[in-house]
Design an enzyme around this catalytic site. Sequence first.
Site, PDB file in Angstrom:
ATOM      1  N   LYS A  34       0.851  -1.200   0.000  1.00  0.00           N
ATOM      2  CA  LYS A  34       0.000   0.000   0.000  1.00  0.00           C
ATOM      3  C   LYS A  34       0.881   1.243   0.000  1.00  0.00           C
ATOM      4  CE  LYS A  34      -0.515  -0.429   4.959  1.00  0.00           C
ATOM      5  NZ  LYS A  34      -1.203   0.156   6.084  1.00  0.00           N
ATOM      6  N   TYR A 253      16.207  30.545   4.498  1.00  0.00           N
ATOM      7  CA  TYR A 253      14.996  31.111   5.095  1.00  0.00           C
ATOM      8  C   TYR A 253      15.135  31.262   6.607  1.00  0.00           C
ATOM      9  CZ  TYR A 253      12.428  30.406   0.747  1.00  0.00           C
ATOM     10  OH  TYR A 253      11.996  30.475  -0.543  1.00  0.00           O
TER      11      TYR A 253
HETATM   12  C1  LIG Z   1      -2.887  -4.438   8.404  1.00  0.00           C
HETATM   13  C2  LIG Z   1      -1.419  -4.284   8.155  1.00  0.00           C
HETATM   14  N1  LIG Z   1      -0.661  -5.382   8.089  1.00  0.00           N
HETATM   15  C3  LIG Z   1       0.680  -5.309   7.884  1.00  0.00           C
HETATM   16  C4  LIG Z   1       1.302  -4.085   7.745  1.00  0.00           C
HETATM   17  C5  LIG Z   1       2.790  -4.036   7.546  1.00  0.00           C
HETATM   18  O1  LIG Z   1       3.402  -3.442   8.660  1.00  0.00           O
HETATM   19  P1  LIG Z   1       4.975  -3.201   8.700  1.00  0.00           P
HETATM   20  O2  LIG Z   1       5.257  -2.214   7.613  1.00  0.00           O
HETATM   21  O3  LIG Z   1       5.228  -2.636  10.041  1.00  0.00           O
HETATM   22  O4  LIG Z   1       5.609  -4.523   8.444  1.00  0.00           O
HETATM   23  C6  LIG Z   1       0.543  -2.926   7.823  1.00  0.00           C
HETATM   24  C7  LIG Z   1       1.193  -1.617   7.699  1.00  0.00           C
HETATM   25  O5  LIG Z   1       0.805  -0.608   8.172  1.00  0.00           O
HETATM   26  C8  LIG Z   1      -0.860  -3.026   8.036  1.00  0.00           C
HETATM   27  O6  LIG Z   1      -1.635  -1.931   8.117  1.00  0.00           O
END
Ligand SMILES: Cc1ncc(COP(=O)(O)O)c(C=O)c1O
Length: 358
Positions: A34, A253
């Site tokens: 994602k 800045y």
């Molecule tokens: C539902 C879920 N599973 C797994 C992960 C993976 O987590 P990580 O990046 O800490 O391994 C995430 C990441 O936010 C998540 O939201």
Amino acid sequence: MRPARALIDPDALRHNFSRVRSYAPLASVMAVVKADGYGHGMVWTATTLRDADAFGVASAEDGIVLRDAGIQKQICLLEGFFHPDELPTLVRHRLSSVVHHESQLWDLEHAGKIDPIDVWVKVDTGMHRLGFPPETIPAVIRRLKVCMAAGRVRVMSHFPTADNRFDSVTPDQIRLLDELTQNLNVDRSLANSAGIVNWPSSHFEWVRPGIMLYGATPMIGMSAAVLDLKPVMTLASEIIAINQRRKGDAIGYGGDWVCPEDMPVGVVAIGYGDGYPRHAPPGTPVLVNGLRVPLIGRVSMDMITVDLRELPDAKVGDPAVLWGAGLPVEEIAALSGSISYELLCCVTARVPRIESTV
Ligand SMILES: Cc1ncc(COP(=O)(O)O)c(C=O)c1O
């Protein structure tokens, strides 16, 4: 071409995936891609990780993009579907969905005649964000097993603090998920990257690595190098100017960084418009020609300035690495009051992602 670029290394990504397999040899792997593959490019990440068993995304739109790119593996919407109108799209693209709330259960039960959608029931074992209360799980699963719109039913939960090895919530969550699912005969998934590395009893049938795939450490107090994880992204640019400044000159800045003596100041073409954190303080390291030099002055939208007193031979066009190979992203994140996840995700669209084995 502006020299700011994110070099992304497929060998490092595959190496980190092999680290997941060695930590959790018996589990199937849902690679979390994602937020555009944590900023690395979702399609690039998924196509590079040919051996993953499934991919975790945040929306049906993400799932469609992956399907259009030819990804055939399972794809799971980790936040679930947001509206019942999406259900035909999930069917059409063979997307599975987290079901975390009574309203979604109702939507499935009233979906009419559609092909079944595989579901992951989310149980709240301690994160207290999404998920059904543990005591309701047997009834939720019973309802899904007779629901015509639900296909295969599995169970998922999530860790809030598995990055802390001394935490007591994590073992309680593992025990609770195990107890809850004893007689249900369903696949289970609990471990994120920190769970994979540090809590073997959390691996169950599926693990869900995110950050460790991209080569940043998931653990408090343990570096990525110690865990043999390799940075996939190197954010790089070049020095575009070197100016000799006088003692007392205020840099950039706000003018709050003042030269303590006559000194060379380098300007690097990277800024918060590229996703470099605006709150990186003076002293934050930048690798110029492989050597650490300190950031000085405030981060601008397109540029930063660096102290080149220790690098008198530096010249315009020399490479500058902001994080990645030789400079862990978590170090820059910690100095900026952020986390590696945010820095990686926030590299903006104007920075070209260029595949490169560093
Ligand atoms: C539902 C879920 N599973 C797994 C992960 C993976 O987590 P990580 O990046 O800490 O391994 C995430 C990441 O936010 C998540 O939201």
